[in-house]
Design a protein around this motif. Sequence first.
Motif, PDB file in Angstrom:
ATOM      1  N   GLN A  95      11.694  11.938  -0.932  1.00 43.41           N
ATOM      2  CA  GLN A  95      10.593  11.657  -1.866  1.00 43.41           C
ATOM      3  C   GLN A  95       9.747  12.894  -2.150  1.00 43.41           C
ATOM      4  OE1 GLN A  95      11.768   8.875  -3.251  1.00 43.41           O
ATOM      5  NE2 GLN A  95       9.688   8.101  -3.438  1.00 43.41           N
ATOM      6  N   GLY A  96      10.085  14.006  -1.553  1.00 39.30           N
ATOM      7  CA  GLY A  96       9.352  15.255  -1.817  1.00 39.30           C
ATOM      8  C   GLY A  96       8.153  15.465  -0.915  1.00 39.30           C
ATOM      9  N   MET A 151       7.205  11.590  -4.663  1.00 41.05           N
ATOM     10  CA  MET A 151       5.799  11.849  -4.322  1.00 41.05           C
ATOM     11  C   MET A 151       5.012  10.569  -4.044  1.00 41.05           C
ATOM     12  SD  MET A 151       5.992  15.020  -4.148  1.00 41.05           S
ATOM     13  CE  MET A 151       4.317  15.571  -3.812  1.00 41.05           C
ATOM     14  N   THR A 152       5.723   9.446  -3.920  1.00 32.32           N
ATOM     15  CA  THR A 152       5.086   8.219  -3.435  1.00 32.32           C
ATOM     16  C   THR A 152       5.912   7.683  -2.271  1.00 32.32           C
ATOM     17  OG1 THR A 152       6.366   6.695  -4.820  1.00 32.32           O
ATOM     18  CG2 THR A 152       4.320   7.582  -5.769  1.00 32.32           C
ATOM     19  N   MET A 153       5.289   6.863  -1.428  1.00 36.55           N
ATOM     20  CA  MET A 153       5.995   6.235  -0.310  1.00 36.55           C
ATOM     21  C   MET A 153       5.275   4.941   0.056  1.00 36.55           C
ATOM     22  SD  MET A 153       8.610   6.767   1.725  1.00 36.55           S
ATOM     23  CE  MET A 153       9.205   5.579   2.931  1.00 36.55           C
ATOM     24  N   PRO A 154       5.978   3.819  -0.047  1.00 33.09           N
ATOM     25  CA  PRO A 154       5.368   2.559   0.397  1.00 33.09           C
ATOM     26  C   PRO A 154       5.211   2.575   1.917  1.00 33.09           C
ATOM     27  CG  PRO A 154       7.670   2.219  -0.186  1.00 33.09           C
ATOM     28  CD  PRO A 154       7.364   3.643  -0.488  1.00 33.09           C
ATOM     29  N   LEU A 155       3.986   2.348   2.400  1.00 26.82           N
ATOM     30  CA  LEU A 155       3.714   2.541   3.826  1.00 26.82           C
ATOM     31  C   LEU A 155       3.601   1.221   4.575  1.00 26.82           C
ATOM     32  CD1 LEU A 155       3.151   4.929   5.787  1.00 26.82           C
ATOM     33  CD2 LEU A 155       0.727   4.415   5.505  1.00 26.82           C
ATOM     34  N   PHE A 166       0.853  -1.193   0.000  1.00 23.65           N
ATOM     35  CA  PHE A 166       0.000   0.000   0.000  1.00 23.65           C
ATOM     36  C   PHE A 166       0.891   1.246   0.000  1.00 23.65           C
ATOM     37  CE2 PHE A 166      -4.441  -1.295   0.372  1.00 23.65           C
ATOM     38  CZ  PHE A 166      -4.251  -2.671   0.414  1.00 23.65           C
ATOM     39  N   VAL A 167       0.707   2.056  -1.034  1.00 27.01           N
ATOM     40  CA  VAL A 167       1.611   3.159  -1.321  1.00 27.01           C
ATOM     41  C   VAL A 167       0.882   4.497  -1.128  1.00 27.01           C
ATOM     42  CG1 VAL A 167       3.035   4.219  -3.122  1.00 27.01           C
ATOM     43  CG2 VAL A 167       2.812   1.713  -3.013  1.00 27.01           C
ATOM     44  N   VAL A 168       1.455   5.349  -0.302  1.00 22.53           N
ATOM     45  CA  VAL A 168       0.997   6.739  -0.209  1.00 22.53           C
ATOM     46  C   VAL A 168       1.319   7.388  -1.553  1.00 22.53           C
ATOM     47  CG1 VAL A 168       1.447   8.953   0.914  1.00 22.53           C
ATOM     48  CG2 VAL A 168       1.421   6.841   2.268  1.00 22.53           C
ATOM     49  N   ASP A 169       0.296   7.898  -2.242  1.00 20.31           N
ATOM     50  CA  ASP A 169       0.498   8.300  -3.638  1.00 20.31           C
ATOM     51  C   ASP A 169       0.062   9.748  -3.875  1.00 20.31           C
ATOM     52  OD1 ASP A 169       0.783   8.588  -6.322  1.00 20.31           O
ATOM     53  OD2 ASP A 169      -0.236   6.722  -6.864  1.00 20.31           O
ATOM     54  N   LEU A 170       1.032  10.638  -3.884  1.00 22.46           N
ATOM     55  CA  LEU A 170       0.774  12.026  -4.274  1.00 22.46           C
ATOM     56  C   LEU A 170       1.304  12.294  -5.687  1.00 22.46           C
ATOM     57  CD1 LEU A 170       1.639  13.764  -0.877  1.00 22.46           C
ATOM     58  CD2 LEU A 170      -0.563  13.009  -1.725  1.00 22.46           C
ATOM     59  N   TYR A 171       1.913  11.279  -6.285  1.00 24.77           N
ATOM     60  CA  TYR A 171       2.438  11.417  -7.648  1.00 24.77           C
ATOM     61  C   TYR A 171       1.301  11.657  -8.642  1.00 24.77           C
ATOM     62  CZ  TYR A 171       4.646  10.059 -12.087  1.00 24.77           C
ATOM     63  OH  TYR A 171       5.098  10.034 -13.389  1.00 24.77           O
ATOM     64  N   ARG A 172       0.234  10.861  -8.507  1.00 24.60           N
ATOM     65  CA  ARG A 172      -0.875  10.966  -9.470  1.00 24.60           C
ATOM     66  C   ARG A 172      -1.456  12.379  -9.470  1.00 24.60           C
ATOM     67  NH1 ARG A 172      -3.549   6.328  -8.186  1.00 24.60           N
ATOM     68  NH2 ARG A 172      -4.545   7.407  -6.451  1.00 24.60           N
ATOM     69  N   VAL A 180      12.057   1.872  -1.526  1.00 20.68           N
ATOM     70  CA  VAL A 180      11.683   2.780  -2.620  1.00 20.68           C
ATOM     71  C   VAL A 180      12.446   2.405  -3.890  1.00 20.68           C
ATOM     72  CG1 VAL A 180      11.939   5.174  -3.427  1.00 20.68           C
ATOM     73  CG2 VAL A 180      10.984   4.716  -1.153  1.00 20.68           C
ATOM     74  N   LYS A 181      13.721   2.068  -3.720  1.00 25.17           N
ATOM     75  CA  LYS A 181      14.567   1.726  -4.872  1.00 25.17           C
ATOM     76  C   LYS A 181      14.150   0.376  -5.475  1.00 25.17           C
ATOM     77  CE  LYS A 181      19.422   1.689  -6.168  1.00 25.17           C
ATOM     78  NZ  LYS A 181      20.797   1.577  -5.689  1.00 25.17           N
TER      79      LYS A 181
END
Lengths: 253, 253
Positions: A246-247, A154-158, A80-86, A146-147
């Motif tokens: 990650q910004g 702008m994403t982060m696996p939580l 489950f990824v926190v997703d602000l990229y989209r 992340v790598k």
Amino acid sequence: MIHNQTIDNQLNHRTIRAFKDQQLSADQLATLYAAASHTSTSMFMQQFSILHLTDPQLRQAVRDISGQPYVGANGDLLIFVVDLYRNQQIRQQMGNDDGRLHTTDIFMQAVEDTVLALQNTLVAAESMGLGGVILGSIKNDPARLVKVLSLPKMTMPLLGLQVGIPDQQPQLKPRLPLDFVAFDNAYPTDFNVHDLADYDQRVHQYYDLRDANRRVDTFTNQINGAKLNLGDPDQRDELAKVLQEQGLALDWK
Amino acid sequence: MIHNQTIDNQLNHRTIRAFKDQQLSADQLATLYAAASHTSTSMFMQQFSILHLTDPQLRQAVRDISGQPYVGANGDLLIFVVDLYRNQQIRQQMGNDDGRLHTTDIFMQAVEDTVLALQNTLVAAESMGLGGVILGSIKNDPARLVKVLSLPKMTMPLLGLQVGIPDQQPQLKPRLPLDFVAFDNAYPTDFNVHDLADYDQRVHQYYDLRDANRRVDTFTNQINGAKLNLGDPDQRDELAKVLQEQGLALDWK
């Protein structure tokens, strides 16, 4: 207590870490995704995504990070990824700036979206007779994770969720009595650790029944011990740094 | 798609903001607490608490902070609190230091515990025919909220849940198609906003049906607009500061 199938499943929740050697069907997976997708979302911003890891090398890499042999073993592994990229892409492709996307406030809303969706997914899985374990251990090395997952800024696996057909029947783990958790109007600051003696005894008994050969522990001894003790700094302590790389939450000083 | 009562309720989730003038019964409330309490918890640390606000002045104060007239109006108001105070007390009363309680890592675990429990509570409520709305708006002024609720350091009110007997029947709000949310193995960075045209049309239609007199919007226009636009800094931007004043995530620099 009110009973129905949903509530009875919730009250009988056990973490399952051993699964049969069988993947979820396409139908099961689609149902889990649908449940996740219909979860409440802050300000309708829908700021999470799910990565389903089927590639053996990726599963091995996440298992290595987690240090837990059941991660990416039997069953299906969802990240489950926190997703602000989209939403950043939406704004940039519409010719706008990033607005508040780099604030702590929006980051926390995305974290909330992600965790709400995760719990809804687990509830759906358990309602179908599946079991699961939520994996905080994927954050044992946030930069490496992340790598490994080739995630953009702008994403982060939580959290991970390993889900599948249960191959164990654990006992119900006793939770803190509600007197210590739910309060009317005022939060009581007069907590006294001795009031947990009965609860400690029940936790002790739970561990004793689970594995008579292992050292048996109480709740307060666990909290007072290794789980929260200061150790040498390790990669788990790099979370805030990696988030900012990650910004995310750049206004946190 | 697999169907059962739990999943059907999840797929039919609507946010309810209008409630009948009737409080939850003691039985209903106890059931919600039990569901919350049986939720998965990171490393068995159980780092959340629930404040049930029945006091009219407190409800008014939280309503003022949220700026939403339905907050603390009909129905019951629960505040989900990130709670590291209890475990700090356990360690201190057992003669130990605070260990890792002030790290970002442990704070995020407590946030996860809190949000998992909140979603489980909402699922339980909806399974009983109740409705609810998750309240991020309580964080509109985090410092004031902490003060209003007389919360000690090492706690942080994260989200509210207003829950009760529904007095409205909203339409189902269309969510992002799963193609944009769930991925196998690789997160796709080639997102193209034009691919959301069909979804935008469905969101537009949803708002049109909901209220023909209000300006109708699409998903991308919302993301591109006020929800994420930079404005003058306000109290929502003080979240990180207040968290650190509460003693939380002190290693975040």
